[in-house]
Design a protein around this motif. Structure first.
Motif, mmCIF file in Angstrom:
data_model
loop_
_atom_site.group_PDB
_atom_site.id
_atom_site.type_symbol
_atom_site.label_atom_id
_atom_site.label_comp_id
_atom_site.label_asym_id
_atom_site.label_seq_id
_atom_site.Cartn_x
_atom_site.Cartn_y
_atom_site.Cartn_z
ATOM 1 N N GLU A 1 0.846 -1.180 0.000
ATOM 2 C CA GLU A 1 0.000 0.000 0.000
ATOM 3 C C GLU A 1 0.886 1.236 0.000
ATOM 4 N N GLY A 2 0.438 2.276 -0.674
ATOM 5 C CA GLY A 2 1.189 3.521 -0.698
ATOM 6 C C GLY A 2 0.398 4.629 -1.360
ATOM 7 N N VAL A 3 0.976 5.823 -1.341
ATOM 8 C CA VAL A 3 0.351 6.998 -1.936
ATOM 9 C C VAL A 3 1.028 7.276 -3.276
ATOM 10 N N VAL A 4 0.214 7.546 -4.300
ATOM 11 C CA VAL A 4 0.751 7.857 -5.624
ATOM 12 C C VAL A 4 1.324 9.276 -5.596
ATOM 13 N N LYS A 5 2.621 9.383 -5.893
ATOM 14 C CA LYS A 5 3.313 10.675 -5.884
ATOM 15 C C LYS A 5 3.246 11.352 -7.253
ATOM 16 N N ILE B 1 -8.207 1.495 -4.678
ATOM 17 C CA ILE B 1 -7.900 2.914 -4.609
ATOM 18 C C ILE B 1 -8.782 3.527 -3.518
ATOM 19 N N THR B 2 -8.132 4.267 -2.615
ATOM 20 C CA THR B 2 -8.895 4.941 -1.562
ATOM 21 C C THR B 2 -8.434 6.386 -1.457
ATOM 22 N N ASP B 3 -9.326 7.221 -0.949
ATOM 23 C CA ASP B 3 -8.999 8.626 -0.744
ATOM 24 C C ASP B 3 -8.398 8.758 0.653
#
Length: 150
Positions: A114-118, A145-147
Motif C-alpha cells: 500500500e502507498g500513496v501515488v506521488k 484505490i482509496t482517498d
C-alpha cells in the motif's frame, strides 16, 4: 594536366548511394517502378490490361495500408496521452497494489503493498505510477484505490 576528382569514380559513387539509400520500398518507389516498366515495355508486346490493373490494385492496397498504419500510430499516441491524463487522477490517492517478489528460497510470490501515488510518468512506452517510496508500478498492478482524506 587535369586531375580527375575521386568523387566521380564509380566505386565512390556506389558507396555513397548505399549509405543514403533505404531498404524499404514505399508507395513512391512502387509508382516509379511501375512508370519505368510502362516506359520500357516492348512495343510489340505491350503490358496486358489485366497485368496493369493488377499492379494498380497492388499500388492502391499499398497506399491504403500505409495510410492505415499512420492512422494507427496517431491513435496509439492519442491513447497513451489520454491514459497519462486519466492516471493523473490517482496522484495523492492511497492505492493497494500487487507486486511480485522472490523469497529467500528463490520462489516467486505476489505480495500486496500500500502507498500513496506521488506522480504519473511515461516510461519505456507505458504509463507508470510512482509511489511516495519511489516504487514504480503500472495501473494493472493496482487492486484498490482509496482517498486518504477519509
Amino acid at each position: 594536366m587535369t586531375k580527375i576528382s575521386e568523387d566521380l569514380m564509380l566505386s565512390n559513387h556506389q558507396a555513397k548511394t548505399k549509405e543514403t539509400g533505404s531498404n524499404i520500398l514505399g508507395k513512391d518507389d512502387f509508382l516509379k517502378i511501375l512508370i519505368t516498366q510502362l516506359q520500357n515495355q516492348d512495343p510489340t508486346s505491350p503490358m496486358q490490361d489485366r497485368e496493369f490493373i493488377a499492379q494498380m490494385a497492388s499500388f492502391s492496397s499499398l497506399e491504403q495500408m500505409t495510410n492505415m498504419n499512420q492512422t494507427m500510430q496517431q491513435f496509439l499516441t492519442f491513447q497513451t496521452e489520454a491514459s497519462l491524463l486519466q492516471q493523473s487522477e490517482l496522484i495523492g490517492k492511497n492505492v493497494t497494489y500487487e507486486i511480485e517478489t522472490v523469497d529467500a528460497e528463490g520462489e516467486k510470490k505476489i505480495e500486496e503493498k500500500e502507498g500513496v501515488v506521488k506522480s504519473v510518468l511515461f516510461e519505456k512506452g507505458s504509463v507508470m505510477l510512482e509511489m511516495s517510496d519511489g516504487t514504480k508500478i503500472t495501473s494493472f498492478q493496482v487492486i484498490k484505490i482509496t482517498d486518504p482524506k477519509k
